[in-house]
Structure formats: C-alpha cells, structure tokens
Design an enzyme around this catalytic site. Sequence first.
Site, PDB file in Angstrom:
ATOM      1  N   TYR A  33      65.949 -61.932  58.040  1.00  0.00           N
ATOM      2  CA  TYR A  33      66.477 -62.250  59.836  1.00  0.00           C
ATOM      3  C   TYR A  33      66.968 -63.803  59.667  1.00  0.00           C
ATOM      4  O   TYR A  33      67.842 -63.846  60.427  1.00  0.00           O
ATOM      5  CB  TYR A  33      65.686 -62.573  61.039  1.00  0.00           C
ATOM      6  N   THR A  34      66.354 -65.145  59.754  1.00  0.00           N
ATOM      7  CA  THR A  34      66.020 -65.862  59.448  1.00  0.00           C
ATOM      8  C   THR A  34      67.473 -66.277  58.705  1.00  0.00           C
ATOM      9  O   THR A  34      67.955 -67.228  59.219  1.00  0.00           O
ATOM     10  CB  THR A  34      65.323 -66.981  59.413  1.00  0.00           C
TER      11      THR A  34
ATOM     12  N   ALA B 298      70.060 -64.563  57.456  1.00  0.00           N
ATOM     13  CA  ALA B 298      70.673 -63.658  57.262  1.00  0.00           C
ATOM     14  C   ALA B 298      71.333 -64.749  58.975  1.00  0.00           C
ATOM     15  O   ALA B 298      72.678 -64.862  59.273  1.00  0.00           O
ATOM     16  CB  ALA B 298      70.784 -62.350  58.521  1.00  0.00           C
ATOM     17  N   LYS B 299      70.651 -64.982  59.929  1.00  0.00           N
ATOM     18  CA  LYS B 299      70.827 -65.972  61.464  1.00  0.00           C
ATOM     19  C   LYS B 299      71.621 -67.202  60.387  1.00  0.00           C
ATOM     20  O   LYS B 299      72.539 -67.833  61.521  1.00  0.00           O
ATOM     21  CB  LYS B 299      70.236 -65.968  62.215  1.00  0.00           C
TER      22      LYS B 299
END
Length: 248
Positions: free
Chosen positions: A153-154, A156-157
């Site tokens: 998630y981190t 991708a963000k």
Amino acid sequence: MIGINYKAQNISVVVVGANSGIGQTLCKQLLESKATVIGIDIQYECTGLDDENYTYFQVNPLIESEMISAAKAVEKITSSIYGLVNLSGTIDNFKSIEETTSEAWSKTYDISFKSCFNSVKSLLPLLRKSKNAAIVNMSSGLAFGGQKKYGAYTTAKNAIISFSRTLATELAPAIRVNALAPGAVDTSFIYQEDGSTRFDKKSYENIVPLGSIAKPEEISNVILFLLSQGASHITGQCIHVNGGALMT
C-alpha cells in the site's frame, strides 16, 4: 467549487472510487455545485446518491478494457471532462514484506496504482477537450514513512506521487495534476470487521496538533480546491491534509 453554480459552465467531473467515504462526500459536494458528476467504482450498486446530474458506472478500474468502455460511456454524457479524481485504494493483507506473497502484493498495489494509471490513460482524451482541466490523485501520508505490514500500500501510494508529478510535467500547461496525502480519515478504511479501528484512535489523536482524525469532507474540500481555478497555479504538488501529524 462549493456554493458556485457550475451548471451554466457545463462542468463535468469523473470520480473513480465514488462509493468510498471520501468519494461519496465529494460527489455530493460537486452535485451541490451543479456539476455533472460521473461516478465509477467496482461495486454493483451506487449508494447514497440520487440526483439527475449524477451517473454511476460499475467498472473494475484494474481492467483496462473496462475503463476504455467506461470512457466511451462517459463521452455519451459529456463531450469533455473538467476534472478527474482518482480515489481507489485499499489493503486487506496486513503482513510484513517477508510474509507477503507476490499475488497479495500485486492485488493491493494494483488497486492503489494500476487503477489510477488505467483511469488517466482512458479518460485523458476527454480531459484534453476541456479548458483548464485538472486531475487529483489520492496518495497517503503513509507513503512518507515506513509502516509495518503496509508495504504494498505505501509503495503504491508513493508511486502515485511520482506518477502525478510526471503527468504534471507532460500535460502542462493544458492540464494540472496534483496528489493528496491524507492522514487518518474517519471512513470504513480505518475500521476492522468487528468495528474496532486498525490503530489506537485516541493515541493517534493525541499526537495530532489539531487533535482529531479527519472527517471525509475535510479531505474532499481540498480536492474541490485543487480542481478549482483557485488552484490555477498549482501543479505537480502533493498536498498533506493530516491535522499537522506530518509536516514537510
């Protein structure tokens, strides 16, 4: 854009991730401004919105062909798009990088990043037909520091930020592109199935200078600003909205 009638200006905005907590709030605010709003999300039903200026398409933004078809459907509603907002992102695999399978990594990463890529690629021709168009992509404050068990998630963000800056350079001066990096927001994202939060909410609020996690409208208000001509000289930026929890 709130409080201004955009109907006369024939402004259309596409919101990808429209059924999220922030997405629904944003769509409602855009409709109050008399914009034509097209919501896109993977869920079959559109929840909470019933307005003659709102159209919802069930689309899986991870599938390029579905986004291309959605763009064709949008073109039947409006000849141009003034704004595109990409909000997709989730995580359901809270494991360390060492424990994460490649399949689980790809699932989380793609929902947050690939959906944004497909959305921009598919809808860019309609954005080019509008004067002073703007794109807002959703990053996260988690992209700016290590967070255990949030690896895909981190990552991708963080990619969203680089992607947005590259787009801002490539599309200027016709289209502005910015990213938003919220801290914790009071939406379903922070809650587990039993109703508890994924983190100690009280402890988090104690370290936030403004003393609370954000309400969805406190995030959507900034998106509205970035879409508006009030932000006409802002592009390639990542705006932090976190109550002061992270200051850069």
